[in-house]
Design a protein around this motif. Structure first.
Motif, PDB file in Angstrom:
ATOM      1  N   PHE A  96      19.127   1.792  19.799  1.00 20.02           N
ATOM      2  CA  PHE A  96      19.070   2.446  18.494  1.00 20.02           C
ATOM      3  C   PHE A  96      19.151   3.969  18.590  1.00 20.02           C
ATOM      4  CE2 PHE A  96      16.522  -1.510  18.188  1.00 20.02           C
ATOM      5  CZ  PHE A  96      17.383  -2.205  17.348  1.00 20.02           C
ATOM      6  N   THR A  97      19.277   4.481  19.795  1.00 22.45           N
ATOM      7  CA  THR A  97      19.373   5.928  19.960  1.00 22.45           C
ATOM      8  C   THR A  97      20.723   6.420  19.450  1.00 22.45           C
ATOM      9  OG1 THR A  97      17.930   5.873  21.898  1.00 22.45           O
ATOM     10  CG2 THR A  97      19.323   7.823  21.633  1.00 22.45           C
ATOM     11  N   VAL A  98      20.690   7.473  18.662  1.00 20.07           N
ATOM     12  CA  VAL A  98      21.926   8.079  18.160  1.00 20.07           C
ATOM     13  C   VAL A  98      22.257   9.287  19.027  1.00 20.07           C
ATOM     14  CG1 VAL A  98      23.061   9.170  16.199  1.00 20.07           C
ATOM     15  CG2 VAL A  98      21.442   7.302  15.831  1.00 20.07           C
ATOM     16  N   HIS A  99      23.421   9.265  19.619  1.00 24.04           N
ATOM     17  CA  HIS A  99      23.844  10.344  20.504  1.00 24.04           C
ATOM     18  C   HIS A  99      24.793  11.283  19.764  1.00 24.04           C
ATOM     19  CE1 HIS A  99      22.371   8.619  24.392  1.00 24.04           C
ATOM     20  NE2 HIS A  99      22.414   7.513  23.671  1.00 24.04           N
ATOM     21  N   ARG A 100      24.519  12.558  19.832  1.00 28.03           N
ATOM     22  CA  ARG A 100      25.431  13.547  19.249  1.00 28.03           C
ATOM     23  C   ARG A 100      26.797  13.386  19.898  1.00 28.03           C
ATOM     24  NH1 ARG A 100      25.553  19.128  20.958  1.00 28.03           N
ATOM     25  NH2 ARG A 100      23.670  18.588  22.114  1.00 28.03           N
TER      26      ARG A 100
ATOM     27  N   TYR B  12      26.794  13.365  23.986  1.00 29.73           N
ATOM     28  CA  TYR B  12      25.802  14.208  24.645  1.00 29.73           C
ATOM     29  C   TYR B  12      24.595  13.399  25.118  1.00 29.73           C
ATOM     30  CZ  TYR B  12      28.459  18.276  23.277  1.00 29.73           C
ATOM     31  OH  TYR B  12      29.456  19.205  23.154  1.00 29.73           O
ATOM     32  N   LYS B  13      24.062  13.810  26.240  1.00 27.48           N
ATOM     33  CA  LYS B  13      22.993  13.071  26.900  1.00 27.48           C
ATOM     34  C   LYS B  13      21.724  13.022  26.056  1.00 27.48           C
ATOM     35  CE  LYS B  13      24.347  13.680  31.744  1.00 27.48           C
ATOM     36  NZ  LYS B  13      23.977  14.239  33.062  1.00 27.48           N
ATOM     37  N   GLU B  14      21.128  11.848  26.042  1.00 31.96           N
ATOM     38  CA  GLU B  14      19.890  11.613  25.314  1.00 31.96           C
ATOM     39  C   GLU B  14      19.243  10.375  25.921  1.00 31.96           C
ATOM     40  OE1 GLU B  14      17.047  12.481  22.398  1.00 31.96           O
ATOM     41  OE2 GLU B  14      18.944  13.552  22.639  1.00 31.96           O
ATOM     42  N   GLY B  15      18.012  10.475  26.371  1.00 31.85           N
ATOM     43  CA  GLY B  15      17.347   9.312  26.949  1.00 31.85           C
ATOM     44  C   GLY B  15      17.559   9.215  28.449  1.00 31.85           C
TER      45      GLY B  15
ATOM     46  N   GLN C  45      27.101  13.568  11.714  1.00 33.70           N
ATOM     47  CA  GLN C  45      26.498  12.265  11.433  1.00 33.70           C
ATOM     48  C   GLN C  45      25.637  11.797  12.595  1.00 33.70           C
ATOM     49  OE1 GLN C  45      29.259   9.081  11.170  1.00 33.70           O
ATOM     50  NE2 GLN C  45      27.704   7.542  10.743  1.00 33.70           N
ATOM     51  N   THR C  46      26.107  12.015  13.808  1.00 33.93           N
ATOM     52  CA  THR C  46      25.374  11.551  14.989  1.00 33.93           C
ATOM     53  C   THR C  46      24.349  12.570  15.467  1.00 33.93           C
ATOM     54  OG1 THR C  46      27.190  12.399  16.395  1.00 33.93           O
ATOM     55  CG2 THR C  46      27.251  10.068  15.778  1.00 33.93           C
ATOM     56  N   TRP C  47      24.427  13.798  14.982  1.00 36.55           N
ATOM     57  CA  TRP C  47      23.497  14.850  15.384  1.00 36.55           C
ATOM     58  C   TRP C  47      22.157  14.668  14.676  1.00 36.55           C
ATOM     59  CZ3 TRP C  47      25.766  20.465  15.891  1.00 36.55           C
ATOM     60  CH2 TRP C  47      24.983  21.211  16.757  1.00 36.55           C
ATOM     61  N   MET C  48      22.206  14.335  13.385  1.00 40.23           N
ATOM     62  CA  MET C  48      21.019  14.074  12.571  1.00 40.23           C
ATOM     63  C   MET C  48      20.023  15.228  12.595  1.00 40.23           C
ATOM     64  SD  MET C  48      20.216  10.038  12.887  1.00 40.23           S
ATOM     65  CE  MET C  48      19.352  10.249  14.422  1.00 40.23           C
TER      66      MET C  48
ATOM     67  N   LEU D  27      27.813  13.759  28.843  1.00 40.22           N
ATOM     68  CA  LEU D  27      27.549  15.070  29.422  1.00 40.22           C
ATOM     69  C   LEU D  27      26.409  15.775  28.695  1.00 40.22           C
ATOM     70  CD1 LEU D  27      31.259  16.371  29.611  1.00 40.22           C
ATOM     71  CD2 LEU D  27      29.982  15.217  31.433  1.00 40.22           C
ATOM     72  N   SER D  28      25.795  16.702  29.378  1.00 42.86           N
ATOM     73  CA  SER D  28      24.872  17.628  28.725  1.00 42.86           C
ATOM     74  C   SER D  28      25.698  18.769  28.134  1.00 42.86           C
ATOM     75  CB  SER D  28      23.865  18.185  29.732  1.00 42.86           C
ATOM     76  OG  SER D  28      24.545  18.983  30.699  1.00 42.86           O
ATOM     77  N   ASP D  29      25.063  19.640  27.373  1.00 47.89           N
ATOM     78  CA  ASP D  29      25.791  20.772  26.800  1.00 47.89           C
ATOM     79  C   ASP D  29      26.369  21.660  27.902  1.00 47.89           C
ATOM     80  OD1 ASP D  29      25.323  21.109  23.628  1.00 47.89           O
ATOM     81  OD2 ASP D  29      23.620  20.101  24.531  1.00 47.89           O
ATOM     82  N   ALA D  30      25.576  21.892  28.937  1.00 51.50           N
ATOM     83  CA  ALA D  30      26.061  22.735  30.037  1.00 51.50           C
ATOM     84  C   ALA D  30      27.226  22.062  30.759  1.00 51.50           C
ATOM     85  CB  ALA D  30      24.920  23.022  31.011  1.00 51.50           C
ATOM     86  N   GLU D  31      27.114  20.758  30.975  1.00 53.20           N
ATOM     87  CA  GLU D  31      28.196  20.030  31.647  1.00 53.20           C
ATOM     88  C   GLU D  31      29.468  20.013  30.807  1.00 53.20           C
ATOM     89  OE1 GLU D  31      25.612  16.829  34.335  1.00 53.20           O
ATOM     90  OE2 GLU D  31      26.244  16.312  32.289  1.00 53.20           O
ATOM     91  N   ALA D  32      29.315  19.990  29.485  1.00 56.65           N
ATOM     92  CA  ALA D  32      30.494  20.026  28.617  1.00 56.65           C
ATOM     93  C   ALA D  32      31.271  21.325  28.824  1.00 56.65           C
ATOM     94  CB  ALA D  32      30.082  19.874  27.155  1.00 56.65           C
TER      95      ALA D  32
END
Length: 704
Positions: free
Chosen positions: A399-403, A483-486, A187-190, A453-458
């Motif tokens: 309004f940013t959707v974060h995965r 996950y990081k965005e913005g 849902q949050t990945w879109m 976190l970013s994917d790598a940080e996860a």
């Protein structure tokens, strides 16, 4: 998505019809307008009544043809109107049996945009490209249960998405834990042109629970056997994947292999790359029957329509019942039963090239497969914002959707039955990871954490946690990855994510840099009863202190803490730089208090509180540094929460390097201007929501 593509095909066919009908008609007229090899004009202006060429029958034929042309053109106009109406309607899919459907085509991430069984228009290239093959939906089925498998599915899905060009439809047979995690994630990945259906795995247990299974996958490892019953009856083919698969190419290449099936071939499988089914791995090793080396079921192509016609359900059940009389249980779950069926019916299988399922476990010969293979095969609110606004990036963040990946690690906790349980809520980024072990030692109760976190940080966090005895010994800590965005740290979004997934009646809203006093968990549970939090709107304040020393002998009692205050080892929190934030706690009174006491809200008050789980969320417009907690406490006051200070509770802030956001706040004038603007807009919103009662917040701000 499939419905959309079919709609495109209908639109293309109709468009061709529109073009062809008038073309054929005019060709007919054009051909009929020649006589003796010479063209005859159909224009009324050019026709001469006295001409011998225009006899009465010829004139009538010409007029009738012109009438027919006008009729065809009118039919074309009507057809165009129907097509334009059809384009405005989104086609619908029926839900699979006991399934829930999530489409990533439309959402903003809000819960109201998460719909069951509906696929809206998408922004993928399929709607724009005339190549129909690109619009063919690829169906993928995965059985997933629990926290660890959910994490594996994310890696699998990312590898598929990285290479894919086609629309995807994931069919996830999931337990309640996996569904909660993955539904939120998708849902949050879109992701565009992706649809997800969930099927309740618990409802399928009765279908396979009669089969004893020694494999670690347990009962869920047998559920691929019942996919012909579980998946929609109109689904003809599907790729079935284990959760630990990683793709290194476009999954459409694997989907295309279906066209190579011949005759009665209904299963596409890769030969097993170990000697397991040869029975020579150890003395007295007795595997299930298999054809040669057998087949591995990590990747399966299923022709569902043919399997149903062959009565697959009856076929595998009879085979399993017969073999279990001698084998007593399966060792490799569904793989044993698939191989036993194939042993009796070898015509069912189409052998896939080994690079479609390179098996890297012990005792395999996978290097023989890939040593000669170079490439293994495995938003409306934003549009309303003014981009010229100097605070656009701040407003956009709201309004940013974060995965979001819920329960990144295993979580298992049942709240206390006396309805007094409290969960510590906090958020953090990678640079605060070192605080986790210390907090776990100070707080024995449940914890809900949101990690940015970013994917790598996860993946780094995963290795860190798995290497920590303290963290691995705790199953009541919920880790939710946002996950990081913005460019901003979405502090209040993180708090809301952690709050939303609290399973206890009460929450202690803390920050990751604070260590609670030893025994605070039990003290808060007793205070919940003492202050009747269940039936009153109270916010219990835990007084906050700080130390400038990285090595601190943590005070074990209030008396010891007061002594350290007097010696200058400890200070009241932010006493030197932001006194207003905690001054209303009245530390002078707290020093001698033995019973809880009430304090009043004041401007810029931001204490750490214990509240019921149903308290309002944090306001997402505040990101990074500044006013994120102040706004929340103001909201609590507007909703008439009573602030009560606990006399024998405390928490201590540990020193750390300044965050990136506070550095921006201090050095960037525009950052401070935008924060002031957001504060004013928040106060205006408060006035609209709470009316006259909210005027005191404007007055207090002007006087501060």
């Amino acid at each position: 998505m499939l419905g959309i593509c079919r709609g495109r095909r209908k639109f293309l066919a109709a468009s061709l019809t529109l073009l062809c009908i008038p073309a054929i008609t005019w060709l007919y007229l054009f051909a009929g307008s020649f006589e003796d090899g010479k063209p005859v004009s159909l224009s009324p202006l050019e026709s001469q009544p006295h001409s011998p060429r225009y006899s009465a029958p010829g004139q009538r034929e010409r007029e009738s043809l012109e009438v027919r042309v006008r009729e065809v053109e009118e039919e074309n106009r009507a057809l165009r109107r129907q097509l334009s109406l059809a384009q405005g309607r989104a086609p619908a899919h029926r839900r699979g049996n006991h399934s829930k459907t999530y489409s990533m085509e439309e959402g903003t991430g809000d819960s109201e945009n998460l719909r069951a069984g509906i696929v809206a228009g998408n922004s993928s290239e399929c709607g724009q490209q005339p190549v129909v093959e690109k619009c063919e939906t690829i169906h993928v089925a995965i059985v997933c249960a629990g926290y660890n498998a959910s994490r594996d599915v994310v890696t699998l899905v990312k590898s598929v998405l990285f290479h894919r060009r086609n629309p995807l439809h994931f069919h996830l047979i999931a337990d309640s834990i996996a569904e909660q995690i993955l539904a939120t994630l998708f849902q949050t990945w879109m992701v565009p042109a992706v649809r997800v259906d969930f099927y309740n795995a618990d409802e399928l247990k009765s279908e396979v629970s009669w089969i004893p299974n020694k494999h670690y996958s347990g009962i869920y490892g047998l559920m691929k056997l019942v996919l012909t019953k579980t998946l929609p009856a109109n689904l003809e083919r599907v790729i079935v994947l284990d959760t630990d698969i990683t793709f290194a190419t476009d999954i459409a290449e694997l989907w295309a292999v279906f066209h190579k099936f011949k005759g009665q071939q209904v299963l596409g499988l890769v030969e097993n790359q170990s000697d397991w089914y040869l029975g020579n791995l150890w003395k007295n090793h007795r595997p299930w029957p298999a054809l040669g080396r057998g087949y591995n079921t990590g990747v399966i192509l299923l022709l569902l329509d043919k399997l149903r016609k062959m009565k697959w359900e009856q076929m595998w059940r009879l085979t399993a019942e017969r073999e279990l009389m001698g084998m007593l249980s399966t060792s490799l779950a569904d793989q044993d039963i698939f191989n036993a069926v194939i042993k009796q019916n070898p015509f069912l299988v189409y052998q896939l090239p080994c690079f479609w399922n390179v098996q890297l476990s012990d005792h395999t010969r996978s290097e023989q497969c890939y040593r000669d293979v170079s490439d293994l095969k495995l938003q409306k609110q934003l549009s309303e914002l003014d981009e010229d606004d100097l605070c656009y990036e701040f407003r956009r963040e709201r309004f940013t959707v974060h995965r979001t990946h819920l329960y990144f690690l295993h979580y298992e906790y049942e709240p206390a039955t006396d309805n007094t349980d409290v969960t510590l809520v906090a958020q953090l980024s990678m640079d605060r990871l070192q605080m986790l072990e210390a907090i776990c030692k100070h707080w024995e109760g449940p914890i809900s954490l949101a990690l940015y976190l970013s994917d790598a940080e996860a993946q780094q966090f995963l290795r860190y946690a798995q290497g920590s005895e303290v963290l691995m010994s705790r199953h009541n800590v919920a880790y939710h990855i946002v996950y990081k965005e913005g460019q901003f740290y979405p502090v209040n979004l993180l708090r809301n994510v952690a709050m939303k997934h609290v399973g206890t009646p009460y929450m202690f809203l803390s920050d990751i840099d604070f260590l609670p006093m030893y025994g605070l968990y039990e003290y808060l549970r007793k205070s919940v009863i003492q202050l009747d939090l269940a039936n009153t709107k109270k916010a219990m304040i835990v007084p906050a202190f700080e130390t400038l020393r990285y090595r601190l002998s943590f005070p074990k009692s209030k008396a010891e803490l007061l002594s350290m205050l007097d010696m200058g080892t400890l200070f009241t929190f932010r006493y030197h730089v932001w006194t207003k934030g905690h001054a209303p706690t009245n530390f002078a009174k707290w020093r001698t208090a033995t019973t809880p006491y009430r304090v009043e809200w004041e401007a810029d008050f931001e204490p750490y509180v214990v509240v019921r789980r149903d308290c309002p969320e944090y306001d997402r417009r505040f990101v990074g540094f500044g006013w994120n907690k102040v706004a929340h406490i103001m909201e609590l006051d507007a909703q008439e929460y009573e602030f009560t200070v606990l006399p024998n509770a405390y928490m201590i802030h540990m020193p750390h390097a300044p965050s990136f956001d506070i550095t921006k706040f201090r050095s960037n004038k525009q950052y401070r201007v935008c924060l002031k603007t957001l504060k004013e807009e928040f106060q205006q919103d408060m006035s609209r929501r709470y009316g006259f009662a909210a005027l005191k917040y404007l007055t207090a701000e002007n006087n501060s």
